[in-house]
Design a protein around this motif. Sequence first.
Motif, PDB file in Angstrom:
ATOM      1  N   ASP A   1      49.041  37.174  41.619  1.00  0.00           N
ATOM      2  CA  ASP A   1      47.238  36.622  42.260  1.00  0.00           C
ATOM      3  C   ASP A   1      47.161  38.203  42.836  1.00  0.00           C
ATOM      4  O   ASP A   1      45.889  38.770  41.889  1.00  0.00           O
ATOM      5  CB  ASP A   1      48.055  36.037  43.721  1.00  0.00           C
ATOM      6  N   HIS A   2      48.271  38.895  42.951  1.00  0.00           N
ATOM      7  CA  HIS A   2      47.635  40.603  42.969  1.00  0.00           C
ATOM      8  C   HIS A   2      47.438  41.204  41.780  1.00  0.00           C
ATOM      9  O   HIS A   2      46.598  41.962  41.686  1.00  0.00           O
ATOM     10  CB  HIS A   2      49.090  40.708  43.367  1.00  0.00           C
TER      11      HIS A   2
ATOM     12  N   ALA B   1      44.582  39.681  40.407  1.00  0.00           N
ATOM     13  CA  ALA B   1      42.675  40.294  41.463  1.00  0.00           C
ATOM     14  C   ALA B   1      42.621  41.701  40.581  1.00  0.00           C
ATOM     15  O   ALA B   1      41.381  42.510  41.308  1.00  0.00           O
ATOM     16  CB  ALA B   1      43.529  40.059  42.776  1.00  0.00           C
ATOM     17  N   GLU B   2      43.859  42.978  40.811  1.00  0.00           N
ATOM     18  CA  GLU B   2      43.892  44.129  40.954  1.00  0.00           C
ATOM     19  C   GLU B   2      43.282  43.719  38.668  1.00  0.00           C
ATOM     20  O   GLU B   2      42.961  45.585  38.390  1.00  0.00           O
ATOM     21  CB  GLU B   2      44.860  44.708  40.932  1.00  0.00           C
TER      22      GLU B   2
END
Length: 459
Positions: free
Chosen positions: A117-118, A121-122
Motif C-alpha cells: 500500500d505504501h 501510494a508513493e
Amino acid sequence: MSNRYAVVLAAGQGTRMKSKLYKVLHPVCGKSMVQHVVDQLKPLNLSELITVVGFGAEKVQEQLGEDSRYVVQEEQLGTGHAVLQADDLLADKEGTTVVVCGDTPLLTSETLQNMLDHHEAEDAKATILTAHAEDPAGYGRVIRSGNGQVERIVEQKDASEEEQAIQEINTGTYCFDNQALFAALKSVSNDNVQGEYYLPDVVEILKGKSETVSAYQTANFAESLGVNDRVALAKAEKLMKQRINEQHMRNGVTIVDPDNTYISPDVKIGQDVVVHPGCVLEGETVVEDQVVLGPHSTITDSYVGESTVVKQSVAANSRIGKRVQIGPFAHIRPQSNLGDDVKIGNFVEVKKASFGAGSKASHLSYIGDAEVGSGVNIGCGTITVNYDGQNKFLTTIEDDAFIGCNSNLVAPVTVGKGAYVAAGSTINEDVPSEALSIARARQTNKEGYVSKLKANKKG
C-alpha cells in the motif's frame, strides 16, 4: 489496484545449516520456512507467484505444489540473478512485484500488505522493507537524504563508521514496479568480490535514473529474521511459538505455560480451552470450545469436539467427539472416529476404529480395524486380533454389547447387539444378538499336584 506478483527466492543451498535437508524446507513450528512465506503472500491477491528454486528443487516443488509456479536458477550467482530467472514469465507485465526470501518465516501478510500500500501510494519504482535494529551489525544499512528520501543501501563491509551507526536496516524484502525491475536487472553488474549479481543494486540503478525509491519500516524487527543456521532457526522457532501462543490467548484460550506449549500455525482453537504444559498441537488440528488438554498430550491433524478431556495422550489423523474422556496414556492412531461421550482409558490403543456414542474401553486394550457401536463396554485386556500376517480384517461390535476382560476377538468377526462375551474368551465365530459366548477351556483342579511335584524334584 494494479496487478500484483511475487517472486520467492528459494534457490540457495544453505551450507551453514550443515544439513541434508534443503534450507528453506527446515520447519518452524511444524511448517517449512518457504511454506510460511508463501502462505503469508497468498492474502495479497496476487496474479502470479513464482518460486526460484535451485538445490533441492524437486523437494521444494513437492512442498509447495500448485501454490506456485517455478523457475530454476542453475548457478547460484546472487539474488539479482535469481530474480532474473523469472524474466520470461514477468518482464513484460505491468504491475507491482514483491520479492521475498524463502528463509524469512516470520514475515506477516499484514506487513507485506502495508508495504504494498505504501509503495503504490508513493508511486515508487522500488520500496524497501526496512526495520529498526538495536544492533544492526551484519545488516545492510538504509542511507537516507536530509529530507528522508532513500539514497542507497550500503552493506556492512562497505559502510563507513558513520554509516555503521545507522540502525535502519534492509530486510531483503522489496516491492518493485515490475517492468522497471526487469529492465534494471539487465544492467546489474557482478563486478564485486563475490562475482555475483545483487538485487539491491537495482535500487542504485533506479536512483541513477531519478526514479522514486521509497522505504517502509516494519514496527516488528523480528519479522526481518533470515534463517541461515541452526541458531537462527531456534530463534525463529521461539519467536513464532510466542506469536502463535499469544494470538490464541488473546482469543480466549488458557495456555498454562506458553514457554512449554507448541502449537503449529494452522491449528484452530475455540474459547475456554485449557492447554497444560508440554502439549503439542500439530498440522490442521481443530480444538472446539471448553476442551481440556492435559500435560504432554500430542494432537496431530485431528478434530477434538467440545468439552472433551485429553490427559497425557496422543491422537493423530482422527475425529474425536464431544465430552470424550481420553487417557491418561492412550494412543488414538490414524483414521479413528470417537463418538460423543466415549471413554478411552489408560493404556488403550485405538487404530482405524470407530466408537459409537457412550462406548468405553477403560484400560489396557487394543482396538484396531473395528466398528464399535453405541453403549458398548470393552473390558480390560481386550484385543481385536486384526492381522494374520498378510491382511487386516474387521471386527464389528454392535450396540450395547459387553466384552469381558482379557478377551480376544479374532477378525473377521461380529459380536451382535446386546451380546455378552465372557472374560478370558477367544472369539473366532460370530456371536448372535443377546447371546452369551464363552470360549475358554474348562477349569480342572488337580488336588495334591504341587506336593507330588516337589517330592519328584527331591528324588
